[in-house]
Design a protein around this motif. Structure first.
Motif, mmCIF file in Angstrom:
data_model
loop_
_atom_site.group_PDB
_atom_site.id
_atom_site.type_symbol
_atom_site.label_atom_id
_atom_site.label_comp_id
_atom_site.label_asym_id
_atom_site.label_seq_id
_atom_site.Cartn_x
_atom_site.Cartn_y
_atom_site.Cartn_z
ATOM 1 N N THR A 88 0.828 -1.199 0.000
ATOM 2 C CA THR A 88 0.000 0.000 0.000
ATOM 3 C C THR A 88 0.865 1.253 0.000
ATOM 4 O O THR A 88 0.603 2.192 -0.745
ATOM 5 N N GLU A 89 1.913 1.262 0.808
ATOM 6 C CA GLU A 89 2.813 2.411 0.882
ATOM 7 C C GLU A 89 3.468 2.708 -0.465
ATOM 8 O O GLU A 89 3.692 3.854 -0.810
ATOM 9 N N CYS A 90 3.772 1.674 -1.231
ATOM 10 C CA CYS A 90 4.474 1.824 -2.511
ATOM 11 C C CYS A 90 3.519 1.887 -3.705
ATOM 12 O O CYS A 90 3.964 1.860 -4.842
ATOM 13 N N ASP A 91 2.228 1.934 -3.445
ATOM 14 C CA ASP A 91 1.205 1.973 -4.503
ATOM 15 C C ASP A 91 1.292 0.778 -5.443
ATOM 16 O O ASP A 91 1.155 0.908 -6.655
ATOM 17 N N ILE A 92 1.520 -0.409 -4.889
ATOM 18 C CA ILE A 92 1.589 -1.629 -5.684
ATOM 19 C C ILE A 92 0.198 -2.237 -5.752
ATOM 20 O O ILE A 92 -0.416 -2.519 -4.733
ATOM 21 N N ILE A 93 -0.287 -2.416 -6.991
ATOM 22 C CA ILE A 93 -1.609 -3.005 -7.179
ATOM 23 C C ILE A 93 -1.551 -4.294 -7.988
ATOM 24 O O ILE A 93 -2.569 -4.912 -8.234
ATOM 25 N N ALA A 94 -0.339 -4.676 -8.429
ATOM 26 C CA ALA A 94 -0.176 -5.903 -9.204
ATOM 27 C C ALA A 94 1.059 -6.646 -8.702
ATOM 28 O O ALA A 94 1.989 -6.039 -8.186
ATOM 29 N N ALA A 95 1.050 -7.943 -8.884
ATOM 30 C CA ALA A 95 2.213 -8.732 -8.470
ATOM 31 C C ALA A 95 2.593 -9.659 -9.615
ATOM 32 O O ALA A 95 1.717 -10.124 -10.322
ATOM 33 N N PRO A 96 3.814 -9.959 -9.861
ATOM 34 C CA PRO A 96 4.957 -9.419 -9.154
ATOM 35 C C PRO A 96 5.298 -7.999 -9.631
ATOM 36 O O PRO A 96 5.108 -7.661 -10.789
ATOM 37 N N THR A 97 5.785 -7.189 -8.715
ATOM 38 C CA THR A 97 6.260 -5.840 -9.010
ATOM 39 C C THR A 97 7.668 -5.712 -8.455
ATOM 40 O O THR A 97 7.914 -6.037 -7.305
ATOM 41 N N LEU A 98 8.585 -5.251 -9.302
ATOM 42 C CA LEU A 98 9.963 -5.041 -8.887
ATOM 43 C C LEU A 98 10.228 -3.542 -8.946
ATOM 44 O O LEU A 98 9.945 -2.900 -9.951
ATOM 45 N N ILE A 99 10.751 -2.980 -7.848
ATOM 46 C CA ILE A 99 11.014 -1.551 -7.772
ATOM 47 C C ILE A 99 12.491 -1.330 -7.505
ATOM 48 O O ILE A 99 13.059 -1.923 -6.594
ATOM 49 N N LYS A 100 13.099 -0.464 -8.302
ATOM 50 C CA LYS A 100 14.496 -0.057 -8.089
ATOM 51 C C LYS A 100 14.461 1.418 -7.726
ATOM 52 O O LYS A 100 14.120 2.255 -8.538
ATOM 53 N N ASP A 101 14.787 1.743 -6.478
ATOM 54 C CA ASP A 101 14.785 3.134 -6.031
ATOM 55 C C ASP A 101 16.160 3.782 -6.106
ATOM 56 O O ASP A 101 16.267 4.980 -6.311
ATOM 57 N N GLU A 102 17.197 3.018 -5.892
ATOM 58 C CA GLU A 102 18.552 3.562 -5.883
ATOM 59 C C GLU A 102 19.408 2.828 -6.876
ATOM 60 O O GLU A 102 19.304 1.611 -6.988
ATOM 61 N N PRO A 103 20.277 3.456 -7.578
ATOM 62 C CA PRO A 103 20.414 4.896 -7.716
ATOM 63 C C PRO A 103 19.289 5.449 -8.583
ATOM 64 O O PRO A 103 18.698 4.704 -9.370
ATOM 65 N N PRO A 104 18.983 6.741 -8.397
ATOM 66 C CA PRO A 104 17.929 7.367 -9.204
ATOM 67 C C PRO A 104 18.253 7.260 -10.691
ATOM 68 O O PRO A 104 19.421 7.162 -11.050
ATOM 69 N N PRO A 105 17.306 7.276 -11.547
ATOM 70 C CA PRO A 105 15.880 7.448 -11.304
ATOM 71 C C PRO A 105 15.221 6.147 -10.846
ATOM 72 O O PRO A 105 15.679 5.055 -11.174
ATOM 73 N N SER A 106 14.142 6.272 -10.117
ATOM 74 C CA SER A 106 13.365 5.123 -9.671
ATOM 75 C C SER A 106 12.696 4.481 -10.885
ATOM 76 O O SER A 106 12.252 5.173 -11.786
ATOM 77 N N ARG A 107 12.665 3.156 -10.908
ATOM 78 C CA ARG A 107 12.023 2.426 -12.009
ATOM 79 C C ARG A 107 11.213 1.282 -11.444
ATOM 80 O O ARG A 107 11.542 0.727 -10.410
#
Length: 51
Positions: A9-28
């Motif tokens: 919920t905090e990361c606004d994930i509504i589908a799985a699987p979801t992979l998030i790369k925050d560092e280094p920017p830009p976030s993808r």
């Protein structure tokens, strides 16, 4: 996320699987099929990591 379902919920994930790369920017984000390693690394702008 299974271990910390509240983070979805905090990361606004509504589908799985979801992979998030925050560092280094830009976030993808990448959602869906993560089985094609070269495609995942390319889409997340990650250099190297070949295995």
């Amino acid at each position: 996320m299974c271990q910390e379902p509240g983070r979805a919920t905090e990361c606004d994930i509504i589908a799985a699987p979801t992979l998030i790369k925050d560092e280094p920017p830009p976030s993808r984000r990448m959602v869906g099929d993560l089985s094609d390693r070269p495609k995942v690394l390319s889409n997340l702008a990650i250099v190297g990591g070949s295995k």
